[in-house]
Write an enzyme that holds these catalytic residues in place. Structure first.
Site, PDB file in Angstrom:
ATOM      1  N   ALA A  99       0.457  -1.317  -0.274  1.00  9.52           N
ATOM      2  CA  ALA A  99       0.102  -0.132   0.292  1.00  9.52           C
ATOM      3  C   ALA A  99       0.637   1.262   0.268  1.00  9.52           C
ATOM      4  CB  ALA A  99      -0.986   0.425   1.107  1.00  9.52           C
ATOM      5  N   GLY A 111       0.199  -4.989   1.160  1.00 10.94           N
ATOM      6  CA  GLY A 111      -0.929  -5.759   0.137  1.00 10.94           C
ATOM      7  C   GLY A 111       0.036  -6.092  -1.215  1.00 10.94           C
ATOM      8  N   GLU A 135      -0.231  -9.846  -0.763  1.00 11.50           N
ATOM      9  CA  GLU A 135      -2.068 -10.110  -0.693  1.00 11.50           C
ATOM     10  C   GLU A 135      -2.430 -10.073  -1.856  1.00 11.50           C
ATOM     11  OE1 GLU A 135      -2.452  -6.646   2.145  1.00 11.50           O
ATOM     12  OE2 GLU A 135      -3.384  -7.953   3.511  1.00 11.50           O
ATOM     13  N   GLU A 142       3.707  -5.144   7.441  1.00 10.32           N
ATOM     14  CA  GLU A 142       2.800  -4.069   7.982  1.00 10.32           C
ATOM     15  C   GLU A 142       3.578  -3.648   9.580  1.00 10.32           C
ATOM     16  OE1 GLU A 142       1.927  -6.666   6.387  1.00 10.32           O
ATOM     17  OE2 GLU A 142       0.354  -5.636   4.695  1.00 10.32           O
TER      18      GLU A 142
HETATM   19  C1  LIG Z   1      -8.966   6.314   0.095  1.00  7.82           C
HETATM   20  C2  LIG Z   1      -9.691   4.785  -0.300  1.00  7.82           C
HETATM   21  C3  LIG Z   1      -8.046   3.552  -0.625  1.00  7.82           C
HETATM   22  C4  LIG Z   1      -8.329   2.571  -1.871  1.00  7.82           C
HETATM   23  C5  LIG Z   1      -6.980   1.902  -1.506  1.00  7.82           C
HETATM   24  C6  LIG Z   1      -5.496   2.707  -1.289  1.00  7.82           C
HETATM   25  C7  LIG Z   1      -4.813   1.118  -1.165  1.00  7.82           C
HETATM   26  C8  LIG Z   1      -5.234   0.322  -0.130  1.00  7.82           C
HETATM   27  C9  LIG Z   1      -3.767  -0.706   0.303  1.00  7.82           C
HETATM   28  C10 LIG Z   1      -4.846  -1.539   1.319  1.00  7.82           C
HETATM   29  C11 LIG Z   1      -3.722  -3.232   1.702  1.00  7.82           C
HETATM   30  C12 LIG Z   1      -4.319  -3.589   2.597  1.00  7.82           C
HETATM   31  C13 LIG Z   1      -2.923  -3.454   4.166  1.00  7.82           C
HETATM   32  C14 LIG Z   1      -1.621  -3.062   3.052  1.00  7.82           C
HETATM   33  C15 LIG Z   1      -0.352  -2.728   3.718  1.00  7.82           C
HETATM   34  C16 LIG Z   1       1.098  -2.012   3.209  1.00  7.82           C
HETATM   35  O1  LIG Z   1       0.997  -2.818   2.443  1.00  7.82           O
HETATM   36  S1  LIG Z   1       1.504  -1.403   4.532  1.00  7.82           S
HETATM   37  C17 LIG Z   1       3.391  -1.260   3.041  1.00  7.82           C
HETATM   38  C18 LIG Z   1       4.645  -2.243   3.171  1.00  7.82           C
HETATM   39  N1  LIG Z   1       5.031  -1.770   2.253  1.00  7.82           N
HETATM   40  C19 LIG Z   1       5.891  -1.835   3.073  1.00  7.82           C
HETATM   41  O2  LIG Z   1       6.342  -1.606   4.169  1.00  7.82           O
HETATM   42  C20 LIG Z   1       7.651  -1.554   2.035  1.00  7.82           C
HETATM   43  C21 LIG Z   1       7.993  -0.125   2.185  1.00  7.82           C
HETATM   44  N2  LIG Z   1       8.942   0.796   1.140  1.00  7.82           N
HETATM   45  C22 LIG Z   1      10.416  -0.413   1.609  1.00  7.82           C
HETATM   46  O3  LIG Z   1      10.506  -0.469   2.338  1.00  7.82           O
HETATM   47  C23 LIG Z   1      11.564   0.322   0.413  1.00  7.82           C
HETATM   48  O4  LIG Z   1      10.584   1.684   0.243  1.00  7.82           O
HETATM   49  C24 LIG Z   1      11.397  -0.685  -0.662  1.00  7.82           C
HETATM   50  C25 LIG Z   1      10.075  -0.676  -1.272  1.00  7.82           C
HETATM   51  C26 LIG Z   1      12.465  -2.245   0.720  1.00  7.82           C
HETATM   52  C27 LIG Z   1      12.185   0.213  -1.522  1.00  7.82           C
HETATM   53  O5  LIG Z   1      13.472   0.152  -1.414  1.00  7.82           O
HETATM   54  P1  LIG Z   1      14.585   1.009  -1.280  1.00  7.82           P
HETATM   55  O6  LIG Z   1      15.017   0.392  -3.266  1.00  7.82           O
HETATM   56  O7  LIG Z   1      15.742   1.038  -1.297  1.00  7.82           O
HETATM   57  O8  LIG Z   1      13.922   2.891  -2.553  1.00  7.82           O
HETATM   58  P2  LIG Z   1      13.235   3.810  -1.556  1.00  7.82           P
HETATM   59  O9  LIG Z   1      14.314   4.939  -1.576  1.00  7.82           O
HETATM   60  O10 LIG Z   1      13.131   3.390   0.159  1.00  7.82           O
HETATM   61  O11 LIG Z   1      12.315   3.828  -2.323  1.00  7.82           O
HETATM   62  C28 LIG Z   1      11.915   4.425  -4.024  1.00  7.82           C
HETATM   63  C29 LIG Z   1      10.561   5.230  -3.318  1.00  7.82           C
HETATM   64  O12 LIG Z   1       9.316   4.527  -3.982  1.00  7.82           O
HETATM   65  C30 LIG Z   1       8.461   5.336  -2.346  1.00  7.82           C
HETATM   66  N3  LIG Z   1       8.722   3.649  -2.278  1.00  7.82           N
HETATM   67  C31 LIG Z   1       8.254   2.790  -1.110  1.00  7.82           C
HETATM   68  N4  LIG Z   1       7.577   1.750  -1.346  1.00  7.82           N
HETATM   69  C32 LIG Z   1       6.454   2.611  -0.648  1.00  7.82           C
HETATM   70  C33 LIG Z   1       4.947   2.718  -0.674  1.00  7.82           C
HETATM   71  N5  LIG Z   1       4.958   0.952   0.078  1.00  7.82           N
HETATM   72  N6  LIG Z   1       4.204   3.104  -0.558  1.00  7.82           N
HETATM   73  C34 LIG Z   1       5.009   4.816  -1.230  1.00  7.82           C
HETATM   74  N7  LIG Z   1       5.774   4.778  -1.261  1.00  7.82           N
HETATM   75  C35 LIG Z   1       6.843   4.473  -1.391  1.00  7.82           C
HETATM   76  C36 LIG Z   1      10.187   5.435  -1.292  1.00  7.82           C
HETATM   77  O13 LIG Z   1       9.648   6.374  -0.590  1.00  7.82           O
HETATM   78  C37 LIG Z   1      11.155   6.298  -2.588  1.00  7.82           C
HETATM   79  O14 LIG Z   1      10.105   7.403  -2.863  1.00  7.82           O
HETATM   80  P3  LIG Z   1      10.953   9.075  -3.213  1.00  7.82           P
HETATM   81  O15 LIG Z   1      11.409   8.693  -1.472  1.00  7.82           O
HETATM   82  O16 LIG Z   1       9.920   9.644  -3.653  1.00  7.82           O
HETATM   83  O17 LIG Z   1      11.925   8.808  -4.252  1.00  7.82           O
END
Ligand SMILES: CCCCCCCCCCCCC/C=C/C(=O)SCCNC(=O)CCNC(=O)[C@H](O)C(C)(C)COP(=O)(O)OP(=O)(O)OC[C@H]1O[C@@H](n2cnc3c(N)ncnc32)[C@H](O)[C@@H]1OP(=O)(O)O
Length: 265
Positions: free
Chosen positions: A70, A116, A119, A139
């Protein structure tokens, strides 16, 4: 275009014969899921559901990543959404729509499938994963829990001990480890993931679309009810398949020693 604006090409679709490939396309956010992605996936699935020229779906991500989960920056929108509490899962019914889609859906998991994103993989019928990919439900490291069915589908896939270890620790596993655990369908070299997923989808597409849909429907019943109810479900679907044009075509093709030409009726 920067997809942070939620531009409509946040999910791209392409065709390979009877196989439709959907790619989550927000590489700048590691294909994180937001409202625009969910709306686009729902729209594509609605179109593909009634397109008889499509017999299987491959779900992939852009730029060598499946999905980082997400969009964490969208949590405020989720909090503000009055329907979240009433929805079966955050993100609406996409998860169940994907799991119960009447055509096979294969996840092509490159790079990352987190939260997600994993998922989505668990809601698909099967998955082809790169050996170096990283998968998990982190999460709990963010103070939330899976909201797209992960708590239910992980335990069904792995059994309680292995599922709880991943769910409660937020640990990630590699594609190779995921295959050993039974979390994914097959692990392949990182650079073969999408092509192998398409090849599997093409093999399935050569089969009777009706028999494939009936087999998936019966097998899914095993996840929700007793074995007695599941066997009754299987029997109904078997009798239906036996009466189909496709079963007559399959039988005739075997006898004539030729390839069948299935119509899905
Ligand atoms: C209102 C109506 C709703 C509609 C539906 C909306 C969505 C609803 C979905 C519901 C799903 C059910 C619940 C699920 C919950 C989750 O999934 S919680 C999130 C779980 N994921 C994470 O915790 C991963 C977080 N990210 C990381 O650990 C790292 O970023 C990475 C993925 C391992 C990548 O690392 P790296 O290669 O070092 O790059 P980064 O610099 O960290 O990231 C690059 C850019 O990408 C952005 N980013 C990465 N992951 C996310 C994310 N999950 N959400 C948003 N943005 C993300 C990161 O911020 C970087 O962006 P910039 O800083 O702008 O470059």
């Amino acid at each position: 275009m920067n997809n942070r604006s939620g531009h409509d090409d946040v999910v791209r679709s392409e065709r390979r014969g009877a196989v439709a490939i959907l790619r989550i396309n927000r590489p700048e956010a590691r294909n994180a899921l937001n409202a625009a992605v969910f709306a686009a996936l729902n729209r594509h699935l609605a179109e593909l559901r009634t397109d008889d020229s499509v017999r299987a779906i491959v779900l992939a991500g852009a730029s060598g990543v499946f999905c980082a989960g997400a969009d964490i920056t969208a949590f405020d929108a989720l909090r503000a959404d009055p329907l979240i509490g009433q929805r079966r899962a955050s993100g609406g019914t996409l998860w169940a729509d994907l799991e119960n889609f009447p055509k096979p859906v294969i996840a092509a998991v490159e790079g990352l499938a987190l939260g997600g994103g994993l998922e989505l993989v668990l809601a698909c019928d099967t998955s082809i994963v790169g050996q170096g990919a990283r998968l998990g439900l982190p999460e709990v490291k963010l103070g939330v829990i899976p909201g797209g069915g992960g708590t239910q589908r992980l335990i069904r896939a792995l059994g309680k001990p292995r599922a709880m270890a991943l769910l409660l620790s937020g640990d990630l596993v590699t594609g190779t480890e995921a295959a050993t655990l039974g979390l994914v369908g097959k692990v392949v070299d990182d650079d073969e993931v999408v092509e192998q997923a398409i090849a599997l989808a093409q093999r399935i597409s050569a089969n009777s679309p009706l028999a494939v849909a009936l087999a998936k429907d019966a097998a899914l019943a095993a996840q929700t009810g007793s074995i007695a109810a599941g066997l009754e479900h299987e029997k109904r679907n078997f009798v239906y398949s036996l009466a189909s044009d496709d079963s007559h075509e399959g039988q005739a093709a075997f006898v004539a020693k030729r390839s069948p030409n299935f119509t899905g009726r």
